[in-house]
Design an enzyme around this catalytic site. Structure first.
Site, PDB file in Angstrom:
ATOM      1  CG  HIS A  65       4.093   4.235   8.474  1.00 33.06           C
ATOM      2  ND1 HIS A  65       4.094   5.103   7.398  1.00 33.06           N
ATOM      3  CD2 HIS A  65       3.698   3.032   7.985  1.00 33.06           C
ATOM      4  CE1 HIS A  65       3.713   4.444   6.319  1.00 33.06           C
ATOM      5  NE2 HIS A  65       3.464   3.193   6.641  1.00 33.06           N
ATOM      6  NE  ARG A  81       7.470   0.867   4.596  1.00 32.56           N
ATOM      7  CZ  ARG A  81       6.244   0.343   4.613  1.00 32.56           C
ATOM      8  NH1 ARG A  81       6.073  -0.940   4.335  1.00 32.56           N
ATOM      9  NH2 ARG A  81       5.199   1.086   4.915  1.00 32.56           N
ATOM     10  CE  LYS A 140      26.698  -3.770  -8.693  1.00 36.09           C
ATOM     11  NZ  LYS A 140      26.825  -2.766  -9.751  1.00 36.09           N
ATOM     12  NE  ARG A 157      -1.822  -2.045   2.775  1.00 32.86           N
ATOM     13  CZ  ARG A 157      -1.961  -3.327   2.460  1.00 32.86           C
ATOM     14  NH1 ARG A 157      -2.985  -3.724   1.779  1.00 32.86           N
ATOM     15  NH2 ARG A 157      -1.071  -4.230   2.824  1.00 32.86           N
ATOM     16  CB  THR A 158       3.486   2.559   2.232  1.00 32.91           C
ATOM     17  OG1 THR A 158       2.772   2.131   3.383  1.00 32.91           O
ATOM     18  CG2 THR A 158       4.109   3.915   2.496  1.00 32.91           C
TER      19      THR A 158
HETATM   20  C1  NCD Z   1       2.257  -0.894   8.193  1.00 30.71           C
HETATM   21  C2  NCD Z   1       3.762  -0.715   8.323  1.00 30.71           C
HETATM   22  O1  NCD Z   1       4.501  -0.930   7.365  1.00 30.71           O
HETATM   23  O2  NCD Z   1       4.154  -0.317   9.416  1.00 30.71           O
HETATM   24  N1  NCD Z   1       1.857  -1.090   6.887  1.00 30.71           N
HETATM   25  C3  NCD Z   1       1.471  -0.001   6.159  1.00 30.71           C
HETATM   26  O3  NCD Z   1       2.299   0.788   5.773  1.00 30.71           O
HETATM   27  N2  NCD Z   1       0.174   0.183   5.934  1.00 30.71           N
HETATM   28  C4  NCD Z   1       1.658  -1.847   9.121  1.00 30.71           C
HETATM   29  C5  NCD Z   1       2.157  -3.265   9.163  1.00 30.71           C
HETATM   30  O4  NCD Z   1       3.056  -3.651   8.448  1.00 30.71           O
HETATM   31  O5  NCD Z   1       1.587  -4.009   9.977  1.00 30.71           O
END
Ligand code: NCD
Length: 309
Positions: free
Chosen positions: A135, A107, A86, A57-58
């Site tokens: 997040h 991320r 590398k 999703r993100t």
């Molecule tokens: C979350 C995350 O990556 O922290 N996912 C997201 O971005 N919607 C939640 C999760 O992984 O449980």
């Protein structure tokens, strides 16, 4: 000048209530624009994503948000296929990516990674998940969803259930909720309570109670925010097995909830919400995912336009 212009989004703590409300107003505006006007907002701008952890999703919501405002995206969704393999450092990778783009979305497995990236990048950095720490764009999306679906945030009773120790969305949501007058109930197994090194700061921001028993609170809640047990973050699999499946929100539990309560989840869901809930009017997690596209588009539009949009 718009105050978000060229700013990093590293922590939700960097947003006060007024700033959050500005992002929400811009999101409402963006949702009402017709597609061709919407595509003018970031026309010709490029987003680069760099993901050291899995995501559906993100990453895709950033991608689709950017496309919807006329920009484009490029990036690394799997660092196994990049020069990270590398031995290239995060700093060098970030410097490279900032050459090819106007904004960088990162991320990473480590707490502090986005803050570090922002120091070496000459383009704004948006934190899309930094270890177990934060997040922030998920919290913006979560708060926006509550506001849209409940018509307010102040005055609500909000239960947060699941993995409160390792779930970074929980920390960002709690810091964000600290701007509002809310009654928060934290519900988790004993071993997955919020981390003791964060309780002081969270207590400064809001009042909350802690419990292991969801039934104690369920009939009072306006919002139930369910989270996944973060299997990958457990140092010991045995510990994970002890808490796996601790809470499952099913129709029996829903029956005890207020008629107009809503159920949220940042997703992905494993087994903590039964699929029977999906078709009920209380389930709002798919709407929440959709709002995430619009809140991200608004944030990108604000970050990349000197005079807003
Ligand atoms: C979350 C995350 O990556 O922290 N996912 C997201 O971005 N919607 C939640 C999760 O992984 O449980």
């Amino acid at each position: 000048m718009n105050e978000f212009y060229q700013k990093d989004t590293i922590s939700i703590k960097d947003f006060n209530k007024e700033q959050l409300e500005k992002v929400f107003t811009s999101t409402d505006k963006i949702m009402q624009l017709d597609p061709s006007d919407r595509r003018e907002i970031c026309k010709g701008k490029t987003l680069a994503y760099l993901f050291y952890e899995p995501s559906t999703r993100t990453r895709l919501s950033f991608d689709s948000a950017m496309a919807s405002i006329g920009g484009n995206s490029l990036g690394i969704a799997d660092t196994n296929s990049s020069s990270t393999q590398k031995g290239e450092s995060l700093a060098d990778t970030v410097r490279m990516m900032s050459i090819y783009s106007d904004v960088l979305v990162l991320r990473h497995t480590l707490d502090g990674s986005s803050r570090f990236a922002a120091e070496v990048s000459n383009k704004p950095v948006i934190n899309a998940g930094s270890g177990t720490e934060e997040h922030p764009t998920q919290a913006i999306q979560d708060l926006f969803t509550i506001k849209k679906e409940k018509k307010k945030i102040d005055g609500l009773k909000i239960g947060i259930v699941g993995d409160l120790k390792y779930g970074r969305t929980v920390y960002s949501l709690l810091y964000g909720l600290g701007n509002y007058d809310v009654d928060v109930r934290l519900i988790s197994p004993e071993s997955l309570r919020i981390r003791s090194d964060s309780t002081y700061e969270i207590k400064q921001r809001l009042d909350y109670t802690e419990s292991t028993n969801i039934e104690e609170h369920i009939d009072e809640l306006d919002v139930l925010y369910v989270t996944r047990i973060q299997k990958e973050r457990f140092p010991d699999e045995e510990e994970y097995l002890k808490v796996k499946g601790s809470y499952v929100v099913g129709l029996d539990l829903l029956k005890q909830m207020k008629e107009d309560s809503i159920i949220l989840h940042p997703l992905p869901r494993i087994d903590e919400i039964s699929t029977d809930i999906d078709k009920t009017k209380n389930a709002k997690y798919f709407e929440q995912a959709e709002y995430g596209k619009h809140t991200r588009a608004a944030l990108l539009g604000l970050t990349l336009n000197e005079n807003g949009f």
